[in-house]
Scaffold this active site. Structure first.
Site, PDB file in Angstrom:
ATOM      1  N   ASN A   1     -10.251  -0.391  -0.175  1.00  0.00           N
ATOM      2  CA  ASN A   1      -8.953  -0.149  -0.302  1.00  0.00           C
ATOM      3  C   ASN A   1      -8.451  -0.445  -1.489  1.00  0.00           C
ATOM      4  OD1 ASN A   1      -6.073  -0.347   0.000  1.00  0.00           O
ATOM      5  ND2 ASN A   1      -6.199  -1.467   2.053  1.00  0.00           N
TER       6      ASN A   1
ATOM      7  N   HIS B   1      -3.596   7.145   3.021  1.00  0.00           N
ATOM      8  CA  HIS B   1      -3.938   5.758   2.144  1.00  0.00           C
ATOM      9  C   HIS B   1      -5.511   5.467   2.811  1.00  0.00           C
ATOM     10  CE1 HIS B   1      -3.944   1.913   1.025  1.00  0.00           C
ATOM     11  NE2 HIS B   1      -3.784   1.192   2.119  1.00  0.00           N
TER      12      HIS B   1
ATOM     13  N   CYS C   1       0.749  -1.331   0.173  1.00  0.00           N
ATOM     14  CA  CYS C   1       0.119   0.137   0.041  1.00  0.00           C
ATOM     15  C   CYS C   1       0.836   1.223   0.012  1.00  0.00           C
ATOM     16  CB  CYS C   1      -0.948  -0.041   1.137  1.00  0.00           C
ATOM     17  SG  CYS C   1      -2.064  -1.252   1.313  1.00  0.00           S
TER      18      CYS C   1
HETATM   19  O1  UT7 Z   1      -3.923  -1.518   3.692  1.00  0.00           O
HETATM   20  C1  UT7 Z   1      -2.799  -2.213   3.902  1.00  0.00           C
HETATM   21  C2  UT7 Z   1      -2.852  -2.270   5.529  1.00  0.00           C
HETATM   22  N1  UT7 Z   1      -3.919  -2.874   6.059  1.00  0.00           N
HETATM   23  C3  UT7 Z   1      -4.814  -2.242   6.994  1.00  0.00           C
HETATM   24  O2  UT7 Z   1      -4.509  -1.263   7.242  1.00  0.00           O
HETATM   25  C4  UT7 Z   1      -5.941  -2.898   7.543  1.00  0.00           C
HETATM   26  C5  UT7 Z   1      -5.830  -2.888   9.149  1.00  0.00           C
HETATM   27  N2  UT7 Z   1      -7.071  -3.857   9.836  1.00  0.00           N
HETATM   28  C6  UT7 Z   1      -8.320  -3.494   9.616  1.00  0.00           C
HETATM   29  O3  UT7 Z   1      -8.467  -2.431   9.184  1.00  0.00           O
HETATM   30  C7  UT7 Z   1      -9.189  -4.172  10.661  1.00  0.00           C
HETATM   31  O4  UT7 Z   1      -8.408  -4.704  11.609  1.00  0.00           O
HETATM   32  C8  UT7 Z   1     -10.153  -4.948  10.040  1.00  0.00           C
HETATM   33  C9  UT7 Z   1     -11.345  -3.958   9.165  1.00  0.00           C
HETATM   34  C10 UT7 Z   1      -9.454  -5.793   9.029  1.00  0.00           C
HETATM   35  C11 UT7 Z   1     -10.753  -5.847  10.773  1.00  0.00           C
HETATM   36  O5  UT7 Z   1     -11.605  -4.888  11.807  1.00  0.00           O
HETATM   37  P1  UT7 Z   1     -11.269  -5.386  13.310  1.00  0.00           P
HETATM   38  O6  UT7 Z   1     -12.160  -4.512  14.338  1.00  0.00           O
HETATM   39  O7  UT7 Z   1      -9.970  -5.301  13.630  1.00  0.00           O
HETATM   40  O8  UT7 Z   1     -12.088  -6.834  13.645  1.00  0.00           O
HETATM   41  P2  UT7 Z   1     -11.382  -8.134  13.962  1.00  0.00           P
HETATM   42  O9  UT7 Z   1     -10.250  -8.786  12.701  1.00  0.00           O
HETATM   43  O10 UT7 Z   1     -10.694  -8.075  15.259  1.00  0.00           O
HETATM   44  O11 UT7 Z   1     -12.665  -9.188  14.049  1.00  0.00           O
HETATM   45  C12 UT7 Z   1     -13.562  -8.865  15.003  1.00  0.00           C
HETATM   46  C13 UT7 Z   1     -14.703  -9.931  14.719  1.00  0.00           C
HETATM   47  C14 UT7 Z   1     -14.245 -11.487  14.756  1.00  0.00           C
HETATM   48  O12 UT7 Z   1     -15.322 -12.064  15.361  1.00  0.00           O
HETATM   49  P3  UT7 Z   1     -14.911 -12.489  16.666  1.00  0.00           P
HETATM   50  O13 UT7 Z   1     -13.871 -13.488  16.807  1.00  0.00           O
HETATM   51  O14 UT7 Z   1     -14.930 -11.541  17.763  1.00  0.00           O
HETATM   52  O15 UT7 Z   1     -16.233 -13.424  17.073  1.00  0.00           O
HETATM   53  C15 UT7 Z   1     -14.339 -11.703  13.238  1.00  0.00           C
HETATM   54  O16 UT7 Z   1     -14.283 -12.917  12.804  1.00  0.00           O
HETATM   55  O17 UT7 Z   1     -15.368  -9.498  13.626  1.00  0.00           O
HETATM   56  C16 UT7 Z   1     -15.272 -10.763  12.801  1.00  0.00           C
HETATM   57  N3  UT7 Z   1     -15.264 -10.287  11.265  1.00  0.00           N
HETATM   58  C17 UT7 Z   1     -16.538 -10.179  10.631  1.00  0.00           C
HETATM   59  N4  UT7 Z   1     -17.791  -9.900  10.847  1.00  0.00           N
HETATM   60  C18 UT7 Z   1     -18.687  -9.729  10.097  1.00  0.00           C
HETATM   61  C19 UT7 Z   1     -14.317 -10.127  10.671  1.00  0.00           C
HETATM   62  N5  UT7 Z   1     -14.651  -9.742   9.254  1.00  0.00           N
HETATM   63  C20 UT7 Z   1     -15.989  -9.666   9.413  1.00  0.00           C
HETATM   64  C21 UT7 Z   1     -16.978  -9.346   8.474  1.00  0.00           C
HETATM   65  N6  UT7 Z   1     -18.116  -9.369   8.702  1.00  0.00           N
HETATM   66  N7  UT7 Z   1     -16.642  -8.968   7.203  1.00  0.00           N
END
Ligand code: UT7
Length: 328
Positions: free
Chosen positions: A285, A255, A115
């Site tokens: 993204n 970004h 990115c």
């Molecule tokens: O551009 C390159 C660099 N990349 C980034 O900067 C991305 C950085 N990371 C993020 O933007 C975020 O971490 C995400 C958007 C990828 C995820 O958000 P989060 O608030 O960190 O969620 P998480 O991964 O901790 O997941 C929380 C919960 C999980 O369920 P449990 O384990 O709490 O039951 C996931 O399984 O949300 C669940 N989950 C979803 N639920 C519904 C993950 N993806 C989804 C989804 N829909 N699409």
């Protein structure tokens, strides 16, 4: 007289198909509410036409840019393509792009920094202009992320989109253009965001395909933490060392990975929301496309002399910020 590298034109291109959160709800176990509140994304553009690749989006954008500036492809000295989804491992997408736009008087190569690729390429292009080695450099950020996204993995498939933005760099003697840059990598972060197979470490086999290792792998939470800290940190350092207060900065161009990361960066550097370019809701993204797509969409609002802080974070890890004075 000191020569700086100024952006003298900008153009974007996104493919026509729009993948909405509602459609994603039919594909994986997710909701519009989850995607909107966790990422800020409502829809993203996807390149669906068979036989079309990253270079095709880039060719669309570059042709429009050249037409806008009334330039021939042979006026271009160097083409730099920042991409994480090259058409092929080799030849470079930059070579393919040069052929598709009919540029036969230049040299060209790809830059791989996930990115952060567009900012790395912008600094690279600026160096050629500042040193007098080139008069016209095309810097392109383009990705067909849908080609490496697993549309059964809800953790990643809701985030990414396809798109391209490009800028033209030319010499400037009024002190406008790229003023300063602070770019960094930490390769020990590679375990948290990668595409495991398809390179020399794990060449493609039936097994790598079965294990879905040709898709983006991301430990979202960890990447989020590093992104928030490092993006805010470099943006603020670049402001400080150029004696820029929040009042002096006209635009923050972050970004577009997650609205919460953008917000955290904005708060850390003390800017009001009206000074931050945000279009993640429409495009998701687009990896190397995000920053030039912002510049393209805001082009009509930008004024000569505006102070822009461009900031990014991505796989590698890679991150950085560039201080740019808008030139037109
Ligand atoms: O551009 C390159 C660099 N990349 C980034 O900067 C991305 C950085 N990371 C993020 O933007 C975020 O971490 C995400 C958007 C990828 C995820 O958000 P989060 O608030 O960190 O969620 P998480 O991964 O901790 O997941 C929380 C919960 C999980 O369920 P449990 O384990 O709490 O039951 C996931 O399984 O949300 C669940 N989950 C979803 N639920 C519904 C993950 N993806 C989804 C989804 N829909 N699409």
């Amino acid at each position: 007289m000191k020569i700086t590298a100024a952006i003298t034109a900008v153009q974007g291109y996104v493919p026509p198909y729009i993948l909405t959160n509602a459609e994603l709800e039919t594909m994986v176990d997710t909701t519009d509410e989850w995607i909107t509140s966790r990422t800020g994304i409502k829809e993203r553009h996807i390149q669906r036409e068979p036989g079309k690749a990253t270079s095709d989006m880039a060719a669309e954008a570059v042709k429009l840019l050249l037409a806008k500036k009334n330039l021939s492809p042979n006026d271009i000295d160097i083409i730099l393509v920042a991409t994480t989804t090259p058409d092929m491992l080799f030849p470079s997408t930059a070579c393919i792009l040069a052929d598709k736009i009919g540029a036969t008087n230049c040299w060209a190569y790809d830059i791989s920094a996930a990115c952060s690729g567009f900012l790395f390429a912008l600094q690279n292009g600026a160096s050629y202009i500042q040193s007098g080695q080139a008069k016209k450099v095309l810097v392109v950020g383009a990705d067909k992320m849908s080609s490496i996204i697993d549309y059964t993995d809800r953790n990643t498939c809701v985030i990414f989109g396809d798109g391209c933005g490009c800028v033209l760099l030319e010499p400037n003697t009024e002190g406008l253009g790229v003023i300063d840059s602070l770019l960094r990598v930490d390769g020990s972060g590679r375990q948290f965001l990668n595409q495991k197979a398809g390179g020399s470490l794990n060449p493609a086999t039936a097994e790598t395909v079965a294990k879905r290792e040709h898709y983006v792998y991301q430990e979202g939470k960890t990447v989020f933490k590093f992104a928030v800290k490092n993006m805010a940190d470099v943006a603020s350092q670049v402001m400080k060392r150029n004696n820029l207060t929040a009042d002096d900065v006209t635009w923050l161009v972050p970004h577009q990975a997650n609205l919460r990361i953008i917000e955290a960066t904005r708060e850390y550097v003390g800017l009001p929301a009206e000074k931050v370019m945000v279009n993640i809701q429409k495009y998701g993204n687009t990896t190397n496309g995000t920053i030039p797509l912002c510049l393209w969409e805001w082009e009509s609002k930008l004024k000569k002399g505006d102070n822009l802080i461009l900031a990014t974070f991505g796989g590698g890890f890679t991150w950085g910020a560039i201080y740019l004075k808008w030139a037109y």
